[in-house]
Design a protein around this motif. Structure first.
Motif, PDB file in Angstrom:
ATOM      1  N   GLN A  79       0.829  -1.206   0.000  1.00 21.41           N
ATOM      2  CA  GLN A  79       0.000   0.000   0.000  1.00 21.41           C
ATOM      3  C   GLN A  79       0.866   1.260   0.000  1.00 21.41           C
ATOM      4  N   LEU A  80       1.968   1.223   0.749  1.00 23.16           N
ATOM      5  CA  LEU A  80       2.859   2.379   0.792  1.00 23.16           C
ATOM      6  C   LEU A  80       3.474   2.635  -0.588  1.00 23.16           C
ATOM      7  N   LEU A  81       3.908   1.579  -1.245  1.00 18.59           N
ATOM      8  CA  LEU A  81       4.546   1.742  -2.547  1.00 18.59           C
ATOM      9  C   LEU A  81       3.555   2.186  -3.611  1.00 18.59           C
ATOM     10  N   GLU A  82       2.306   1.799  -3.470  1.00 21.05           N
ATOM     11  CA  GLU A  82       1.278   2.293  -4.387  1.00 21.05           C
ATOM     12  C   GLU A  82       1.129   3.799  -4.235  1.00 21.05           C
ATOM     13  N   ALA A  83       1.095   4.281  -2.987  1.00 21.90           N
ATOM     14  CA  ALA A  83       0.991   5.720  -2.742  1.00 21.90           C
ATOM     15  C   ALA A  83       2.216   6.456  -3.268  1.00 21.90           C
ATOM     16  N   LEU A  84       3.385   5.853  -3.099  1.00 19.29           N
ATOM     17  CA  LEU A  84       4.618   6.470  -3.591  1.00 19.29           C
ATOM     18  C   LEU A  84       4.599   6.582  -5.112  1.00 19.29           C
ATOM     19  N   SER A  85       4.144   5.542  -5.770  1.00 16.19           N
ATOM     20  CA  SER A  85       4.170   5.527  -7.230  1.00 16.19           C
ATOM     21  C   SER A  85       3.183   6.511  -7.839  1.00 16.19           C
ATOM     22  N   THR A  86       2.121   6.858  -7.102  1.00 15.00           N
ATOM     23  CA  THR A  86       1.129   7.804  -7.619  1.00 15.00           C
ATOM     24  C   THR A  86       1.427   9.240  -7.229  1.00 15.00           C
ATOM     25  N   GLY A  87       2.525   9.456  -6.483  1.00 11.43           N
ATOM     26  CA  GLY A  87       2.880  10.805  -6.077  1.00 11.43           C
ATOM     27  C   GLY A  87       2.168  11.274  -4.829  1.00 11.43           C
ATOM     28  N   LEU A 217      19.027 -18.052   5.015  1.00  7.14           N
ATOM     29  CA  LEU A 217      18.138 -18.146   3.858  1.00  7.14           C
ATOM     30  C   LEU A 217      17.886 -16.799   3.196  1.00  7.14           C
ATOM     31  N   THR A 218      17.670 -15.770   3.989  1.00 11.04           N
ATOM     32  CA  THR A 218      17.354 -14.453   3.446  1.00 11.04           C
ATOM     33  C   THR A 218      17.797 -13.383   4.434  1.00 11.04           C
ATOM     34  N   ASN A 219      18.285 -12.277   3.925  1.00 11.53           N
ATOM     35  CA  ASN A 219      18.722 -11.181   4.792  1.00 11.53           C
ATOM     36  C   ASN A 219      17.568 -10.292   5.235  1.00 11.53           C
ATOM     37  N   ASN A 220      16.414 -10.422   4.592  1.00 13.66           N
ATOM     38  CA  ASN A 220      15.215  -9.699   5.054  1.00 13.66           C
ATOM     39  C   ASN A 220      15.518  -8.218   5.283  1.00 13.66           C
ATOM     40  N   ARG A 221      15.871  -7.524   4.237  1.00  8.84           N
ATOM     41  CA  ARG A 221      16.223  -6.111   4.368  1.00  8.84           C
ATOM     42  C   ARG A 221      15.001  -5.211   4.197  1.00  8.84           C
ATOM     43  N   THR A 222      15.063  -4.075   4.853  1.00  5.31           N
ATOM     44  CA  THR A 222      14.145  -2.978   4.582  1.00  5.31           C
ATOM     45  C   THR A 222      14.850  -2.004   3.635  1.00  5.31           C
ATOM     46  N   PHE A 223      14.104  -1.439   2.699  1.00  7.46           N
ATOM     47  CA  PHE A 223      14.655  -0.473   1.756  1.00  7.46           C
ATOM     48  C   PHE A 223      13.949   0.870   1.894  1.00  7.46           C
ATOM     49  N   TYR A 224      14.690   1.930   1.635  1.00 11.33           N
ATOM     50  CA  TYR A 224      14.127   3.275   1.565  1.00 11.33           C
ATOM     51  C   TYR A 224      13.966   3.615   0.098  1.00 11.33           C
ATOM     52  N   LEU A 225      12.787   4.078  -0.258  1.00 10.97           N
ATOM     53  CA  LEU A 225      12.465   4.266  -1.670  1.00 10.97           C
ATOM     54  C   LEU A 225      11.828   5.621  -1.919  1.00 10.97           C
ATOM     55  N   SER A 226      11.976   6.084  -3.145  1.00 13.56           N
ATOM     56  CA  SER A 226      11.318   7.297  -3.607  1.00 13.56           C
ATOM     57  C   SER A 226      11.052   7.115  -5.097  1.00 13.56           C
ATOM     58  N   THR A 227      10.860   8.208  -5.795  1.00 18.28           N
ATOM     59  CA  THR A 227      10.810   8.170  -7.255  1.00 18.28           C
ATOM     60  C   THR A 227      12.000   8.950  -7.781  1.00 18.28           C
ATOM     61  N   ALA A 228      12.459   8.612  -8.969  1.00 17.87           N
ATOM     62  CA  ALA A 228      13.596   9.324  -9.550  1.00 17.87           C
ATOM     63  C   ALA A 228      13.257  10.800  -9.740  1.00 17.87           C
ATOM     64  N   ARG A 229      12.011  11.059 -10.086  1.00 13.83           N
ATOM     65  CA  ARG A 229      11.604  12.452 -10.301  1.00 13.83           C
ATOM     66  C   ARG A 229      11.761  13.278  -9.035  1.00 13.83           C
ATOM     67  N   PHE A 230      11.342  12.727  -7.894  1.00  8.11           N
ATOM     68  CA  PHE A 230      11.480  13.476  -6.639  1.00  8.11           C
ATOM     69  C   PHE A 230      12.946  13.573  -6.227  1.00  8.11           C
ATOM     70  N   ALA A 231      13.666  12.455  -6.300  1.00 13.30           N
ATOM     71  CA  ALA A 231      15.061  12.457  -5.860  1.00 13.30           C
ATOM     72  C   ALA A 231      15.915  13.410  -6.695  1.00 13.30           C
ATOM     73  N   ASP A 232      15.666  13.465  -7.996  1.00 15.47           N
ATOM     74  CA  ASP A 232      16.447  14.359  -8.856  1.00 15.47           C
ATOM     75  C   ASP A 232      16.346  15.816  -8.413  1.00 15.47           C
ATOM     76  N   SER A 233      15.187  16.192  -7.903  1.00 15.61           N
ATOM     77  CA  SER A 233      14.941  17.595  -7.550  1.00 15.61           C
ATOM     78  C   SER A 233      15.159  17.906  -6.077  1.00 15.61           C
ATOM     79  N   HIS A 234      15.420  16.866  -5.267  1.00 16.70           N
ATOM     80  CA  HIS A 234      15.478  17.103  -3.823  1.00 16.70           C
ATOM     81  C   HIS A 234      16.641  16.363  -3.163  1.00 16.70           C
ATOM     82  N   LYS A 235      17.778  16.321  -3.792  1.00 16.09           N
ATOM     83  CA  LYS A 235      18.922  15.595  -3.214  1.00 16.09           C
ATOM     84  C   LYS A 235      19.339  16.182  -1.871  1.00 16.09           C
ATOM     85  N   ALA A 236      19.405  17.488  -1.770  1.00 12.39           N
ATOM     86  CA  ALA A 236      19.819  18.113  -0.508  1.00 12.39           C
ATOM     87  C   ALA A 236      18.828  17.801   0.604  1.00 12.39           C
ATOM     88  N   LEU A 237      17.546  17.845   0.289  1.00 12.80           N
ATOM     89  CA  LEU A 237      16.515  17.535   1.268  1.00 12.80           C
ATOM     90  C   LEU A 237      16.629  16.085   1.725  1.00 12.80           C
TER      91      LEU A 237
END
Length: 326
Positions: A79-87, A217-237
Motif C-alpha cells: 500500500q505504501l509503494l502504491e501511494a509512492l508511485s502515484t505521487g 536463507l534471506t537477509n530480510n532487508r528494509t529499503f528506503y524508496l522514492s521516485t527518480a523524479r522526486f530524488a532528482d529535484s530534492h537531493k539536498a533535502l
C-alpha cells in the motif's frame, strides 16, 4: 492476555489497512496542492521511520529550510509503494519482497538505501500441538501467508532448502499478520509466515513456536524508496532526511529498551515484546551495493520461478544512480 493481544492486533491491523487505503486516496487527491514546503513520508509501524517520527528530530532539522513534514501510516509495504508511485507521498520504506513486486508492476519507484540484514525478524510459526518439527513436515499443509510478503519469500526458500517446492504446500493468502495468526490459532492452517513485531509476539504466545527463521536463507532487508523524479529535484533535502534517520537509527541500536518504550503505546504491544524484536535488528541505513542488488535479484528470480512475477526483472534498473546518504 495473549489472546486479547492478538485480537487487539487484528483490530488494529484492519483499522490500519482501511486507514491506509482511505489515506492514500485523500493524499493523492491533495497531491497537486502540495509544494516543496512539505516532505511527505510514508511509514509502517515498528521501523526506523516510526522511531524518527516519534523523536521529532526531522521537523527541527528542516524548519530552518522552511520545510514541514507530514507523516502517513500504511498497514504494509504494498500500500505504501502504491501511494509512492502515484505521487501521494515523497519517500518511504518497504521490505525486500514488496519492493520487487512494485518494480514488476511497473511502478516508478527507486531504491535509495537499504537497512542491515534482519534474518531473525521473519519466521514460520506453527502450533506446538501439531506434529511439525521441521520444514519438511509442512508438505501437504496449509500455510497462511501474504502475496509479496518478505515472509512469503522465506517460505519459498525454506521449502527449497528442505527439498520441497512451493507446490508442496497450499498457500492460504491473507492481508495482514493478525489474520495469519488468527488462522493458525483456529487450526484452519497449520503454519503462518510472520515478521516482527508480530513474530516476537507469537514466540511468546503459549502453544506457538517458530519453526524456522530467515537465518542462512534471506537477509530480510528494509529499503528506503522514492521516485527518480522526486530524488532528482530534492537531493539536498534527502541528505538531511537520511542524516536525521542515521541519528535515530543509531540511538535505536544502542537503546532497544527505549525504542520499545517509545513504540509500545503506539502499537498496543507490550514493551518486552518490542524490545526482543528491536534487539535482533540493526536499523542503520547503508548504500545499495552490488551485493545487495544481487540479493534482490535472487528474490525476484525466485518469485518469477513461482509464477508470481510474470517476467524477468533487472533489479539494478530500479536503483537510484546517485547517493543521497550523508
Amino acid at each position: 492476555m495473549p489472546h486479547s493481544l492478538f485480537s487487539s492486533l487484528r483490530r488494529r491491523a484492519l483499522g490500519a489497512l482501511l486507514a491506509s487505503l482511505a489515506g492514500a486516496l485523500l493524499i493523492a487527491a491533495a497531491a497537486q496542492a502540495q509544494d516543496n514546503s512539505t516532505l511527505r513520508i510514508g511509514y509502517q509501524k515498528f521501523n526506523s521511520l516510526n522511531i524518527l517520527k516519534g523523536s521529532g528530530a526531522l521537523e527541527k532539522a528542516l524548519a530552518p529550510q522552511g520545510v514541514r513534514v507530514s507523516w502517513h501510516e500504511f498497514a504494509a509495504g504494498p500500500q505504501l509503494l502504491e501511494a509512492l508511485s502515484t505521487g501521494a507521498i515523497d519517500v518511504g520504506h518497504a521490505a525486500d519482497a514488496p519492493s520487487v513486486f512494485a518494480q514488476a508492476a511497473g511502478k516508478p519507484v527507486v531504491y535509495l538505501a537499504a537497512e542491515q540484514p534482519y534474518p531473525r525478524g521473519i519466521g514460520l510459526v506453527v502450533r506446538q500441538q501439531d506434529p511439525l518439527n521441521d520444514v519438511q513436515d509442512l508438505k501437504g499443509k496449509r500455510v497462511a501467508t501474504g502475496r509479496g510478503w518478505n515472509a512469503q519469500y522465506l517460505l519459498a526458500v525454506a521449502l527449497q532448502q528442505a527439498g520441497l517446492s512451493y507446490q508442496d504446500i497450499t498457500p492460504a493468502y491473507v492481508n495482514n499478520a493478525a489474520d495469519a495468526i488468527a488462522a493458525l490459532q483456529s487450526g484452519s492452517v497449520q503454519a503462518a509466515t510472520l515478521w516482527d513485531p508480530f513474530l516476537a509476539a507469537a514466540e511468546r504466545q503459549p502453544g506457538l513456536k517458530n519453526l524456522r527463521d530467515g537465518t542462512g536463507l534471506t537477509n530480510n532487508r528494509t529499503f528506503y524508496l522514492s521516485t527518480a523524479r522526486f530524488a532528482d529535484s530534492h537531493k539536498a533535502l534527502l541528505r538531511i532526511f537520511f542524516s536525521e534517520l542515521a541519528k535515530a537509527s543509531q540511538w535505536a541500536n544502542d537503546k532497544p529498551g527505549d525504542v520499545a518504550a517509545l513504540l509500545a503505546p503506539q502499537l498496543g504491544i507490550n514493551a518486552d515484546v518490542l524490545e526482543v524484536a528491536s534487539q535482533r535488528r540493526n536499523y542503520n541505513a547503508v548504500p545499495v551495493t552490488p551485493e545487495i542488488v544481487a540479493e534482490q535479484q535472487k528474490l525476484a528470480d525466485t518469485f518469477q520461478g513461482l509464477g508470481l512475477i510474470p517476467r524477468k526483472l533487472n533489479v539494478a534498473e530500479a536503483v537510484y544512480p546517485a547517493s543521497v546518504l550523508p
